[in-house]
Design a protein around this motif. Sequence first.
Motif, PDB file in Angstrom:
ATOM      1  N   LYS A  86       1.571   4.510   2.124  1.00 20.10           N
ATOM      2  CA  LYS A  86       0.687   4.453   0.947  1.00 20.10           C
ATOM      3  C   LYS A  86       1.312   5.055  -0.157  1.00 20.10           C
ATOM      4  CE  LYS A  86      -3.890   3.693   3.077  1.00 20.10           C
ATOM      5  NZ  LYS A  86      -5.415   4.424   3.183  1.00 20.10           N
ATOM      6  N   ALA A  87       2.011   6.157   0.143  1.00 21.92           N
ATOM      7  CA  ALA A  87       2.629   6.754  -0.803  1.00 21.92           C
ATOM      8  C   ALA A  87       3.880   6.054  -1.344  1.00 21.92           C
ATOM      9  CB  ALA A  87       3.084   8.299  -0.452  1.00 21.92           C
ATOM     10  N   ILE A  88       4.514   5.708  -0.441  1.00 18.99           N
ATOM     11  CA  ILE A  88       5.924   4.568  -0.598  1.00 18.99           C
ATOM     12  C   ILE A  88       5.448   3.477  -1.455  1.00 18.99           C
ATOM     13  CG2 ILE A  88       7.461   3.163   0.284  1.00 18.99           C
ATOM     14  CD1 ILE A  88       7.937   5.173   2.499  1.00 18.99           C
ATOM     15  N   THR A  89       4.122   2.679  -1.126  1.00 18.01           N
ATOM     16  CA  THR A  89       3.701   1.543  -1.860  1.00 18.01           C
ATOM     17  C   THR A  89       3.460   2.014  -3.389  1.00 18.01           C
ATOM     18  OG1 THR A  89       2.632   0.876  -0.025  1.00 18.01           O
ATOM     19  CG2 THR A  89       1.941   0.216  -1.952  1.00 18.01           C
ATOM     20  N   ILE A  90       3.075   3.090  -3.406  1.00 19.20           N
ATOM     21  CA  ILE A  90       2.593   3.578  -4.921  1.00 19.20           C
ATOM     22  C   ILE A  90       3.864   4.017  -5.546  1.00 19.20           C
ATOM     23  CG2 ILE A  90       1.481   5.471  -6.401  1.00 19.20           C
ATOM     24  CD1 ILE A  90      -0.489   5.768  -4.024  1.00 19.20           C
ATOM     25  N   ILE A  91       4.726   4.733  -5.055  1.00 14.95           N
ATOM     26  CA  ILE A  91       5.791   5.077  -5.849  1.00 14.95           C
ATOM     27  C   ILE A  91       6.682   3.685  -6.135  1.00 14.95           C
ATOM     28  CG2 ILE A  91       8.245   6.118  -5.408  1.00 14.95           C
ATOM     29  CD1 ILE A  91       6.791   8.456  -3.891  1.00 14.95           C
ATOM     30  N   THR A  92       6.925   2.555  -5.152  1.00 17.61           N
ATOM     31  CA  THR A  92       7.514   1.435  -5.446  1.00 17.61           C
ATOM     32  C   THR A  92       6.861   0.513  -6.620  1.00 17.61           C
ATOM     33  OG1 THR A  92       8.119   1.247  -2.918  1.00 17.61           O
ATOM     34  CG2 THR A  92       8.280  -0.606  -4.219  1.00 17.61           C
ATOM     35  N   ALA A  93       5.635   0.512  -6.571  1.00 18.47           N
ATOM     36  CA  ALA A  93       4.930  -0.461  -7.808  1.00 18.47           C
ATOM     37  C   ALA A  93       5.082   0.379  -9.042  1.00 18.47           C
ATOM     38  CB  ALA A  93       3.544  -0.233  -7.468  1.00 18.47           C
ATOM     39  N   LEU A  94       5.319   1.913  -9.114  1.00 21.38           N
ATOM     40  CA  LEU A  94       5.368   2.354 -10.442  1.00 21.38           C
ATOM     41  C   LEU A  94       6.915   2.257 -10.843  1.00 21.38           C
ATOM     42  CD1 LEU A  94       3.396   3.962 -12.356  1.00 21.38           C
ATOM     43  CD2 LEU A  94       2.475   3.456  -9.931  1.00 21.38           C
ATOM     44  N   GLU A  95       7.962   2.398  -9.916  1.00 21.97           N
ATOM     45  CA  GLU A  95       9.227   2.279 -10.135  1.00 21.97           C
ATOM     46  C   GLU A  95       9.646   0.626 -10.501  1.00 21.97           C
ATOM     47  OE1 GLU A  95      13.393   2.790 -10.511  1.00 21.97           O
ATOM     48  OE2 GLU A  95      11.568   4.131 -10.629  1.00 21.97           O
TER      49      GLU A  95
END
Length: 232
Positions: A86-95
């Motif tokens: 989930k953390a990776i998903t959030i970071i990816t979306a913001l990037e």
Amino acid sequence: MMKKTSNLTIKSWAKDDRPREKLILKGKESLSDAELVAILIGSGNIDESAVGLAKRILASINNNLNKLGKLSITDLTKFKGIGEAKAITIITALELGRRRRLEEALKLPKITSSKAVFEQMQPLIGELQHEEFWILYLNNSNKIIEKNQQSKGGLTGTLVDVRLVLKKALELNVTAIILCHNHPSGKLKPSNADKLLTNKLKTAGETMDIKVLDHLIITENDYFSFADENLL
């Protein structure tokens, strides 16, 4: 005694209150930041819904999406219900959002104001934790021929070689340049060193018919323009 979780479950909400269904029914603009993050998260934990968890994450950074984009996997996984995936998903979306802003800036290469410079450069240097000094090289129509990083420093400053700046300007056959650097501290006030460098480049440029149109100090959310403040 068992905890009551039914009031925390998104499935129990009215359809137009559930983030995914709300997006389908009312469009993406109708969703709050927390609801958008909740869709990325997918599910909450035993104590709160995905929306509740998203609200708690956002509250921890004063509801600032720029700060959300700076959180690491370690930062995010401190929240109960946020694992590595989930953390990776959030970071990816913001990037992806940051890169989209950068692409949009690249579509507007003509400089018509200090704000236009800010829109070009903020995605590049506005959120950095170290200082960088860049030069925008412009033709006689004020279109950007090239953006060039002159130096990269620490938290408090960078070094700029005036000769290299002007050498590049002559190679590109430009008629004007704009100076840009960021202040990781968030402070917009120019230092004495900033003023001295600006005057040095302006004076040197005049001997070669190369104008220094502006010098911008850029932070995460704002900028200071030497031209706007009549310091050129």
